[in-house]
Every structure is written in C-alpha cells, then in structure tokens.
Scaffold this motif. Structure first.
Motif, PDB file in Angstrom:
ATOM      1  N   GLY B  28      63.048  67.091 -76.610  1.00  0.00           N
ATOM      2  CA  GLY B  28      62.159  67.924 -75.803  1.00  0.00           C
ATOM      3  C   GLY B  28      60.738  67.419 -75.712  1.00  0.00           C
ATOM      4  O   GLY B  28      59.908  68.024 -75.039  1.00  0.00           O
ATOM      5  N   THR B  29      60.457  66.274 -76.335  1.00  0.00           N
ATOM      6  CA  THR B  29      59.054  65.865 -76.389  1.00  0.00           C
ATOM      7  C   THR B  29      58.511  65.486 -75.018  1.00  0.00           C
ATOM      8  O   THR B  29      57.303  65.513 -74.808  1.00  0.00           O
ATOM      9  N   MET B  32      60.012  69.155 -72.193  1.00  0.00           N
ATOM     10  CA  MET B  32      59.376  70.461 -72.335  1.00  0.00           C
ATOM     11  C   MET B  32      57.920  70.421 -71.873  1.00  0.00           C
ATOM     12  O   MET B  32      57.365  71.425 -71.454  1.00  0.00           O
ATOM     13  N   ARG B  33      57.317  69.252 -71.944  1.00  0.00           N
ATOM     14  CA  ARG B  33      55.959  69.123 -71.408  1.00  0.00           C
ATOM     15  C   ARG B  33      55.949  69.464 -69.928  1.00  0.00           C
ATOM     16  O   ARG B  33      55.081  70.204 -69.451  1.00  0.00           O
ATOM     17  N   ASN B  36      56.443  73.190 -69.478  1.00  0.00           N
ATOM     18  CA  ASN B  36      55.229  73.933 -69.818  1.00  0.00           C
ATOM     19  C   ASN B  36      54.167  73.833 -68.735  1.00  0.00           C
ATOM     20  O   ASN B  36      53.419  74.781 -68.503  1.00  0.00           O
ATOM     21  N   GLY B  92      53.322  61.326 -83.976  1.00  0.00           N
ATOM     22  CA  GLY B  92      52.962  61.697 -85.339  1.00  0.00           C
ATOM     23  C   GLY B  92      54.185  62.289 -86.031  1.00  0.00           C
ATOM     24  O   GLY B  92      55.276  62.316 -85.454  1.00  0.00           O
ATOM     25  N   PRO B  93      54.009  62.807 -87.244  1.00  0.00           N
ATOM     26  CA  PRO B  93      55.170  63.270 -88.013  1.00  0.00           C
ATOM     27  C   PRO B  93      55.997  64.341 -87.291  1.00  0.00           C
ATOM     28  O   PRO B  93      57.226  64.311 -87.358  1.00  0.00           O
ATOM     29  N   ALA B  94      55.342  65.273 -86.630  1.00  0.00           N
ATOM     30  CA  ALA B  94      56.099  66.357 -85.989  1.00  0.00           C
ATOM     31  C   ALA B  94      56.905  65.832 -84.809  1.00  0.00           C
ATOM     32  O   ALA B  94      58.044  66.239 -84.584  1.00  0.00           O
ATOM     33  N   ILE B  95      56.301  64.932 -84.041  1.00  0.00           N
ATOM     34  CA  ILE B  95      57.032  64.318 -82.926  1.00  0.00           C
ATOM     35  C   ILE B  95      58.266  63.596 -83.453  1.00  0.00           C
ATOM     36  O   ILE B  95      59.353  63.679 -82.886  1.00  0.00           O
ATOM     37  N   GLN B  97      60.047  64.257 -85.975  1.00  0.00           N
ATOM     38  CA  GLN B  97      61.107  65.191 -86.363  1.00  0.00           C
ATOM     39  C   GLN B  97      61.977  65.539 -85.169  1.00  0.00           C
ATOM     40  O   GLN B  97      63.116  65.942 -85.324  1.00  0.00           O
ATOM     41  N   MET B  98      61.401  65.448 -83.989  1.00  0.00           N
ATOM     42  CA  MET B  98      62.075  65.944 -82.793  1.00  0.00           C
ATOM     43  C   MET B  98      62.545  64.817 -81.872  1.00  0.00           C
ATOM     44  O   MET B  98      63.547  64.964 -81.190  1.00  0.00           O
ATOM     45  N   PRO B 177      46.779  56.076 -86.524  1.00  0.00           N
ATOM     46  CA  PRO B 177      48.121  55.503 -86.542  1.00  0.00           C
ATOM     47  C   PRO B 177      49.050  55.940 -85.426  1.00  0.00           C
ATOM     48  O   PRO B 177      50.151  55.430 -85.350  1.00  0.00           O
ATOM     49  N   LYS B 178      48.672  56.872 -84.580  1.00  0.00           N
ATOM     50  CA  LYS B 178      49.610  57.181 -83.503  1.00  0.00           C
ATOM     51  C   LYS B 178      48.909  56.977 -82.177  1.00  0.00           C
ATOM     52  O   LYS B 178      47.703  57.027 -82.081  1.00  0.00           O
TER      53      LYS B 178
ATOM     54  N   LEU C  42      50.161  72.042 -74.931  1.00  0.00           N
ATOM     55  CA  LEU C  42      51.516  72.231 -74.395  1.00  0.00           C
ATOM     56  C   LEU C  42      52.165  70.908 -73.995  1.00  0.00           C
ATOM     57  O   LEU C  42      53.082  70.874 -73.175  1.00  0.00           O
ATOM     58  N   PRO C  57      57.599  69.368 -90.360  1.00  0.00           N
ATOM     59  CA  PRO C  57      56.675  69.774 -89.294  1.00  0.00           C
ATOM     60  C   PRO C  57      57.305  69.574 -87.915  1.00  0.00           C
ATOM     61  O   PRO C  57      57.921  68.548 -87.665  1.00  0.00           O
ATOM     62  N   CYS C  58      57.150  70.565 -87.051  1.00  0.00           N
ATOM     63  CA  CYS C  58      57.650  70.485 -85.679  1.00  0.00           C
ATOM     64  C   CYS C  58      56.625  71.084 -84.734  1.00  0.00           C
ATOM     65  O   CYS C  58      55.799  71.904 -85.149  1.00  0.00           O
ATOM     66  N   LEU C  59      56.671  70.670 -83.487  1.00  0.00           N
ATOM     67  CA  LEU C  59      55.728  71.180 -82.489  1.00  0.00           C
ATOM     68  C   LEU C  59      56.378  72.353 -81.778  1.00  0.00           C
ATOM     69  O   LEU C  59      57.292  72.184 -80.967  1.00  0.00           O
ATOM     70  N   LEU C  62      56.980  72.545 -77.912  1.00  0.00           N
ATOM     71  CA  LEU C  62      57.986  71.705 -77.258  1.00  0.00           C
ATOM     72  C   LEU C  62      59.409  72.045 -77.693  1.00  0.00           C
ATOM     73  O   LEU C  62      60.361  71.489 -77.167  1.00  0.00           O
ATOM     74  N   GLY C 132      49.261  63.548 -86.220  1.00  0.00           N
ATOM     75  CA  GLY C 132      49.634  64.266 -85.009  1.00  0.00           C
ATOM     76  C   GLY C 132      48.777  65.482 -84.728  1.00  0.00           C
ATOM     77  O   GLY C 132      49.088  66.265 -83.833  1.00  0.00           O
TER      78      GLY C 132
END
Lengths: 504, 274, 157
Positions: B28-29, B32-33, B36, B92-95, B97-98, B177-178, C42, C57-59, C62, C132
């Motif tokens: 969804g990275t 979903m943008r 949105n 980054g880390p959250a991105i 994860q997805m 770093p990102k 967003l 961690p997640c966004l 999205l 991030g």
C-alpha cells in the motif's frame, strides 16, 4: 550556559529569575502523551469536507466554469464559486489600512498563478469531494506569464495583478518602491579605493510544516460559527474572515493554540473563509485542510529575493558607500510582501556604520505562488546577501572577515542611515565572544575594540545640502532629506585606535 | 473505493482480468497514497492472503521470494545478507514493514530499487494468468506493453549468488539514511583469471523503470577489472540510459553522475552499507 | 461497504465497524477517537501517523484498517504505564525533544519499537530508527539524545 556578565555590567540589573533556567513548556505533557489538541483532532457529527479546484495555468482568463455535473455528484452538498463569496477581494493588511484589496478567495475572471483556487466542493467524504472536482469544467484562455522580478518591471511585461498596473506594490499610493537615502553614494564610490557590485539570488523557501494549513468550522449553539484552526494569527484570521464573509466579528469564534509548525506559513488566512462559508451554506461542520501537495506547491513560501549590492571600500577596510537594490518576488498577490520590503529597508545597510547609503526595495508581482512571511521575514534574505558581500569585501583588502566586521560595526553614538543614533550596540562584543569560543584568532587591536568607544564617526548636521535623489522612475521622498556630514576627527580617532598605524 | 480479498492468488488474478479499474494491493505504500490524495485511477483494490505469496525459500540453490514478502522480512533473513543493503535503503523502518517485493517491481521511477537488484541477479518471475502460472524473465515482465492484460506476480526466483559473485549495490539519495533515488546501481559479476565474466548491470531512476545496462555489459565482458578498462567502457552507459527529470534530480544531473558512480561501484571505491 | 474489525488496541480487545477501504489511521482517529497518529502527508513520507502493529512500526495512513484484523495495535495513548509516563516520554520532556508536538507521537512510537528490539542502541541505530519521521522544529538532536537517555535509564538487560 555561560553568562558574560562582565559585558555592559554597568547597564543592567543582573538578578535574573527566568533567563538561564530551564523551564518546561506548558504543552509538553500533552505532546508526549498525544493529547495536545491540534485543529484536526476533532470529528464533529455530520462533518463535511471541502476541497478546492485549482488553476493549472500560471496566467489565464476564465471564460466559463461549468459546475453542473459536480453539483450532482455523489455526496456533494454544495459547489462554491467566487460569486458566492460576499467580499471576494481582500488583502491581509487591509486590517491596518496598508495596501489595496487585490486577492480573490475564489478566482472569477482571471487566474494569476498555477494553483490559484477557482472553485470549492463541499461533500460528505474527502474522496467524494476530490471526485467532484474532476467534474468541474473550466474554460481557460491562457495568457503570457512572467516569472522573473526584473522582467516583470520591464514596460512590456504582462500585467500580473490588475490592482497594481506597474507590477509593483504602491507605497502611500504614490511610490513604487521603498527607499532609504543617507549621504551621497555617488561621491562615496568616487572616493573609494575599490567598488564591488554583486548580484545575489535566493529561491522561494517552503516552510513545510509537518501539520498542513487547515481548519474545521462548526455551527455553535449560540448562533456563532466556531473555527478550530492551525493559524498562527488568531485574531488576524478572525477579522479577515469576518471581512470576507461580511459578518460582524463577534459572529465568529476562533480557537487555535497548538500549531503543528508555523514558521510564518500559517499567517495567510487561507482555509478559514471558505470553511466558514461552507458552514453558512450547508448548516453543517466543514473541514478544509491543504493536502501535502497543496502545502508544498500552493501555500505561500518565503518569497525569492534578488539583491544587488554595490559597495565602496577603502584600503584600510572601511566601507564608505553602500547601494542596494532589492527585489522581493511577491508572486501574484501582495499578502505580506509589502511589509517585508519595509522591514528590509529598516534593516539596511546591516549593523554597520556606513556614511553613504542608498537602498531601493521593490515588492514585485510575478505569476508565481504568492509569497508571504517566514522566519526573519524581510531580513533573512537581505542578511544572506549582506554577509556574503562582507566576506568578499574583506578578501578584497586582505582582512580577516571577522576583524573586517568588527571594524565596520556600528558603535554607540554613530548616526545610522535611518537618522537614529545607535545605542546599546553589542555586535563587537558578540563577535569577540564568538571568536573566543570558536578559537578564531583576533589580533590584539580587534580584541580591544568596544561598542562603546569610537562612535560618532558619522553624525547628522543641518549645514550641508542633501544630494537630490537619482532619476526616475519614482517621486522624491522629501521627508527623508535630512543632510548628513562626516566628522573627520572622530573618524580618524576611530581608525588610529584600531589600526595603530599598521598595514593590513 | 472497493476492496476485494481473495484467499487464493489465482482468484485475485482473475479479478484483475475481469475489472480494468481494479489494482492489486501490496503493502500500500504507493497505491494508498493515490487513494488518499484523490488521484487514484482505479475503483477497486484486490488483496490476497494466499500463503504462496508469503513464501521465502533460501535453502535451495534457487532462492524464492513471494511477492508479498516485505523488505523487513528480507532484513530479518540472514541467508539473504547480500540483499540487506538493498532492502535497508527502501524508505524508513515503517515503510519496510509494509513494502513488498511485488509492489517494488512496479514502483515507478524514482522508486523501485529492489527491482534493480533483482535485475542484476537475473531474476525470473512467476505470474498468475487466466491459464495458470507461468515463469518469465524479469526483463520480459518489464518489457510487457501497457496494453497487455494484467498479470499477478506470485514470486521472484533467482540463483543464489556464489560467494565470488556477490551483489554490488549502491543507491544515491539526497537525504540519508532514507530518500528516493537520484539513481541506484546493482552489479553482479565474477572474475576469472583476472577477467570479468557474467557481467550483469542494472540501474534505477535512469529510465522510466529499472533497466539492464546491456551495452555496458557487453563492453565490460572479458575485460580486466581495472580503472583503464572501466574508463574506456563507460561511455557505453550513456547509450543505455534515458534518465527522467523529477522532483529529485534532473536528466542532466543524472547523466553526469551515473558513470561516476558506476565506475566507483565496479572498482570497489564506495563505502559499503554498514 | 462496512465490515466489523476486531483487533487488540493498546492491550484491549476492540471491535469497530469500518469501511472496507478505510485506512487504519481513519479508523483510529474517527471511529475510536485516538487522535495521536497525525495526518501529516498521507503519502508515507513524514511518519507522523506511525503506530505499532505487532510491535513493529507501520504507517497508519497507508495501511488498510482491515489489515490489522486479529493483530495487536499500539498507539501513543497506550504507551503510558498506568497513570505514569514511561521512560521515553520522560526523556523527551527532559531533553526538550518536542516543540510543536506534531511529529512527537510518530517519533515516540518509532523509538518505542526500536527499544523493544534493541534495548541498548547505538546513536546510528537511533538515527536509522527515526529515519522515517520528519521533524521540522527540533533539528532531531534533542530527539536522538532523548532516546539514548531513555535507553540508559531503562538499564540494559
């Protein structure tokens, strides 16, 4: 934290109760627990969403707008056009009688920058509002556009803002620029050992706050409309909204407080008028917030500035003449740029005593995103140019750049270019303290200098005639013609006390 | 916006074929943008929970990564250490994860860096179509015309690099770093008797999508891995690339720095990611 | 089209009716009244909406809300230890690691995820963990110091 209490000790009371002690922010607990309330941290029942259709053209006539399909689209409650806005022409500083109304809330006959709002849709959901925007058909006739401040001032330039036919803001309804005049720069240049003219250019800078501009407007039970807003200028935004919507200001109730990053980017009262109008037209709460793309491209940036500095420099390191031409790119509408030029003129020629100073500052309209305030408004760009210039000048006469500044720094008793006598100066002491901390070597005469001695090198006197201002395009400002003389004896004392007869 | 979820990937693939306004949702990275911001050109998102897309096999000589495997999972797999510098620079880390392998294949320039590494590894993809599953080279997938019927990627496979054929990778960004790529480069090769062999070079953000640098590969094949040979081959690179201008960098800038970074990558002059 | 979504939220079992295409952020903020994940971009670039899903961690801006069915979600509202602030929150206060406060929830969740995985991180690990999350006010240094301070205050077990 170190306090240099030895400096200017005789001038102040040193019982400090707050300064120097850490004091916690009153909203810090809220921030770390996620309970600080920003405008968007509420969801009233029946909330509607407002989105804006924006011009794809930099400059165009609007021939027609067809909103029929959008009005019928799923979830749409209302489509708003310029004709729905009670007072559809405003300028921010009209509240203090500065400038003419020049900017529509929604464009009617012309768009003057890419991104200018043309129509607004209010719908049940954001997705429905966005979908309805795509159904609005606007018939544009593109016009030639101008993007450069000097090109905008050329006689053949396209007219950007119909209120200001010369593509510049008009000060006191007469002058197309702000000016500062002190002494005789032409004579100064003639006398100088070196003349250095340089052009400086900066780009617009976007504040990019993590929270975008936005508000939620809601009907209140007492008949008022409450507005929860990200604005940095609560009363300003209230009064501007009251003017645009033609309601008494006591009909509006503005609630602000926690701003998710402002930096000057939340002073333009962008979202509140349309959101309030949405409430008036639908009877329901309305949210209007810029999305990130709108915030980056269409919200006001710090305006770009073009600065031309011409300095006359003596071999002994004194700047004896400074002439500055300063163009502020206001973009398509005034907003606060008119005021930026005034601040800039007040800041010239920088914190230095220069006996001959001339500055012309223009607030210029181009077909770019209207610019507005950002930290150090009117001054930061000027300082960038002035200080780079100072480094270049120091190199020209082989002086250390810090010592060069100390030499030229204003001192108590000097007459500044604005006919104010300098007092409580401290630039020299700041420079000396910074040099110490940075282990930047200063030679002994410069370590010994002080803001409190050597001043009075330039004073005002009634005896000499003023130099008439230079040629067109603008009218004299006779109120600023107080003559200036130079006090050679004081000047010499100042020079010998720090040069000690040595070559630099 | 509708969301349809299928237990099995074949049904998801058929849903994409049946509805031209449907798109597969990975992490969804990127999709979903668009949702949105109201810029989505689709009406339906298709998801699948098929465990086949989660498969991660490193124990065989042919590595298999399911399309739904995330960058974080790559980083958590010690056997995939040669891909860690690649996955670590995706967001980054959250991105991470997805973000999925599959999604990254179709991420438009300047994104899509993982696909660059896969191209250098000469990866193949398994796709679901109305006929079942089939396998094709990743280059062939990227060469598919936009008008072709959509195919759902199930997994990517590639031969596990032998130790002397390590994957060399570098990503140039403005923000570390990102950050989104100014450009990214991946190189696989062995050195046999001092000569380069089996050279595969791939680049990101130097064309509309990830590409192999075919002319450059031919120019280097059989050459010595040293400064003079690399320098004489480098001009070929400029014929391989057609860099875009975007918010990150201009065509001109990318063309100017691409050969510099490729030279440094090949000669081992870049600091490896730690 | 609505669906019932059940998941663990800040330690409690939660059931909520949500649109099938709703993002996790919308469900948290609008249906459940947890406004700590902020709407910054967003687009997945600012990190202000960061929450933890199964400790990672997640966004939330999205993520489809239905992706968390049966999983555990933690927001900043769940970081406190009863009525007490946790060491990270204390450290942010002590080091002035927030000014406008808008990025703070995302920063705290990213830092929380890091310390769960790596109780004694190096400075570079802290930098990578908040890579991030954008902050426009502090210049990041107070945040990095606060996370390192919280790590040593908690002891390294």
């Amino acid at each position: 934290m170190e306090f240099r209490k030895d400096l200017f000790a005789d001038e102040r009371d040193d019982n400090l109760n707050e300064i120097g002690k850490p004091t916690q922010r009153q909203d810090m607990v809220g921030h770390v627990t996620g309970t600080s309330r920003f405008f968007d941290d509420r969801h009233p029942a029946g909330l509607l969403h407002l989105k804006v259709l924006r011009s794809p053209h930099h400059h165009a006539r609007i021939r027609a707008i067809d909103t029929r399909s959008a009005a019928r689209a799923p979830g749409v409650k209302r489509v708003i056009l310029g004709n729905d806005v009670p007072v559809n022409l405003n300028t921010l500083l009209s509240l203090i009688n500065f400038g003419k109304d020049d900017e529509p809330t929604l464009a009617v006959d012309k768009v003057r920058y890419q991104g200018e709002p043309v129509a607004a849709v209010v719908a049940e959901s954001e997705a429905q509002a966005y979908a309805a925007l795509k159904l609005i058909a606007v018939d544009y006739e593109p016009l030639p556009a101008v993007f450069d401040v000097e090109q905008a001032l050329a006689p053949s330039a396209p007219l950007v803002n119909d209120i200001y036919p010369g593509n510049t803001f008009e000060y006191h309804d007469r002058y197309n620029h702000q000016r500062l005049r002190f002494g005789d720069v032409a004579a100064g240049f003639a006398q100088a050992d070196h003349v250095l003219e340089q052009r400086y250019q900066m780009s617009p800078i976007e504040h990019a706050p993590t929270e975008t501009n936005g508000c939620i407007a809601e009907p209140e039970q007492d008949g008022r409309i409450a507005v929860y807003t990200s604005t940095q200028a609560l009363f300003f935004s209230l009064d501007t909204s009251a003017k645009i919507l033609d309601v008494p200001s006591n009909k509006l109730h503005f609630i602000g407080g926690t701003v998710g990053g402002g930096f000057g980017g939340k002073v333009d009262t962008i979202t509140e008028p349309l959101a309030i109008l949405g409430v008036m037209l639908t009877g329901r709460p309305v949210r209007y917030a810029l999305n990130r793309t709108e915030e980056m491209q269409m919200s006001s940036p710090r305006g770009a500035e073009r600065i031309i500095i011409k300095d006359g420099l003596m071999n002994d390191g004194r700047i004896i003449a400074r002439q500055v031409t300063h163009y502020f790119d206001a973009g398509a509408y005034t907003r606060l740029s008119s005021y930026a030029v005034v601040k800039c003129a007040a800041h010239m020629p920088g914190p230095y005593t220069i006996p001959n100073v001339s500055m012309d500052g223009y607030c210029v309209y181009t077909n770019r995103t209207p610019s507005s305030a950002m930290r150090g408004f009117g001054v930061t760009g000027a300082d960038f140019a002035l200080e780079v210039q100072m480094d270049k000048l120091a190199r020209l006469v082989n002086m250390d750049p810090l010592e060069f500044r100390i030499l030229n720094a204003y001192r108590d008793g000097d007459m500044k270019a604005h006919r104010q006598v300098a007092k409580n100066c401290a630039l020299i002491e700041c420079a000396q303290a910074a040099a110490e901390l940075a282990h930047w070597p200063l030679s002994p005469p410069f370590k010994a200098m002080s803001s409190r001695s050597g001043g009075g090198a330039v004073t005002a006197s009634a005896s000499s005639a003023a130099t008439p201002p230079t040629a067109a395009p603008v009218v004299n400002t006779p109120e600023f013609s107080t003559p200036v003389t130079h006090n050679p004896a004081a000047n010499q004392r100042r020079l010998s006390s720090f040069l000690g007869g040595e070559e630099h | 916006m509708r969301v349809h979820t299928f237990d099995n990937a074949r049904d998801a693939a058929n849903a994409l074929l049946d509805d031209s306004s449907a798109r597969i949702l990975g992490g969804g990275t990127l999709m979903m943008r668009a949702v949105n911001e109201g810029t989505a050109t689709f009406n339906t998102l298709v998801r699948t929970k098929d465990p086949a897309l989660q498969r991660l096999r490193t124990d065989t000589s042919r590595v298999e990564l399911g399309a739904a495997v995330t960058m974080a999972q790559i980083l958590a797999t010690p056997d995939l250490n040669y891909l860690h510098p690649v996955a670590a620079t995706v967001g980054g880390p959250a991105i991470r994860q997805m973000a999925t392998i599959g999604g990254n294949l179709f991420a438009p320039s300047p994104y899509g860096d993982f696909a660059v590494a896969l191209l250098a590894l000469d990866a193949r993809v398994q796709v679901y179509s109305s006929f079942g599953t089939r396998e094709l080279a990743l280059t062939a997938l990227f060469g598919t015309p936009p008008s072709a019927p959509p195919r759902l990627v199930g997994a990517v496979t590639f031969s596990r690099p032998r130790s002397e054929q390590a994957l060399h990778y570098h990503k140039v960004t403005r923000v570390t770093p990102k950050g989104a790529s100014v450009l990214s480069l991946a190189a696989c090769f062995t050195v046999r008797g001092e000569r380069l062999s089996g050279v595969r070079l791939a680049a990101g953000a130097l064309a509309a999508g990830p590409i192999r640098l075919a002319r450059m590969e031919r120019a280097l094949e059989g050459q010595r891995l040293e400064a003079a040979a690399v320098a004489s081959a480098l001009p070929q690179m400029l014929d391989d690339i057609a860099p875009p201008t975007d918010a990150i960098a201009s065509t001109r800038y990318r063309r100017a720095i691409a050969p510099v970074y490729l030279r440094r990558l090949l000669l081992g002059e870049l600091t490896p990611w730690a | 089209m609505g669906l019932t979504l059940e998941f663990q939220l800040n330690g409690d079992h939660t059931a909520v009716l949500a649109d099938e295409a709703a993002t996790l952020q919308t469900v948290l903020r609008v249906e459940l009244g947890l406004t700590s994940p902020k709407r910054g971009c967003l687009q997945g670039t600012c990190g202000a909406c960061t929450v933890l899903v199964d400790d990672a961690p997640c966004l939330s801006c999205l993520m489809l809300a239905q992706n968390v069915a049966g999983r555990s979600v933690q927001t900043l509202e769940g970081l406190k230890e009863g009525a007490q602030l946790n060491p990270l929150q204390h450290a942010f206060m002590a080091h002035f690691a927030a000014q406008c406060g808008f990025c703070t929830p995302g920063m705290l969740m990213a830092a929380s995820a890091l310390l769960r995985q790596t109780p004694n991180p190096t400075r570079q690990q802290v930098v990578d963990a908040i890579a991030g999350n954008i902050c426009r006010c502090t210049g990041y240094e107070p945040i990095i110091k606060a996370v390192l301070a919280a790590a040593s205050a908690s002891g390294n077990t």
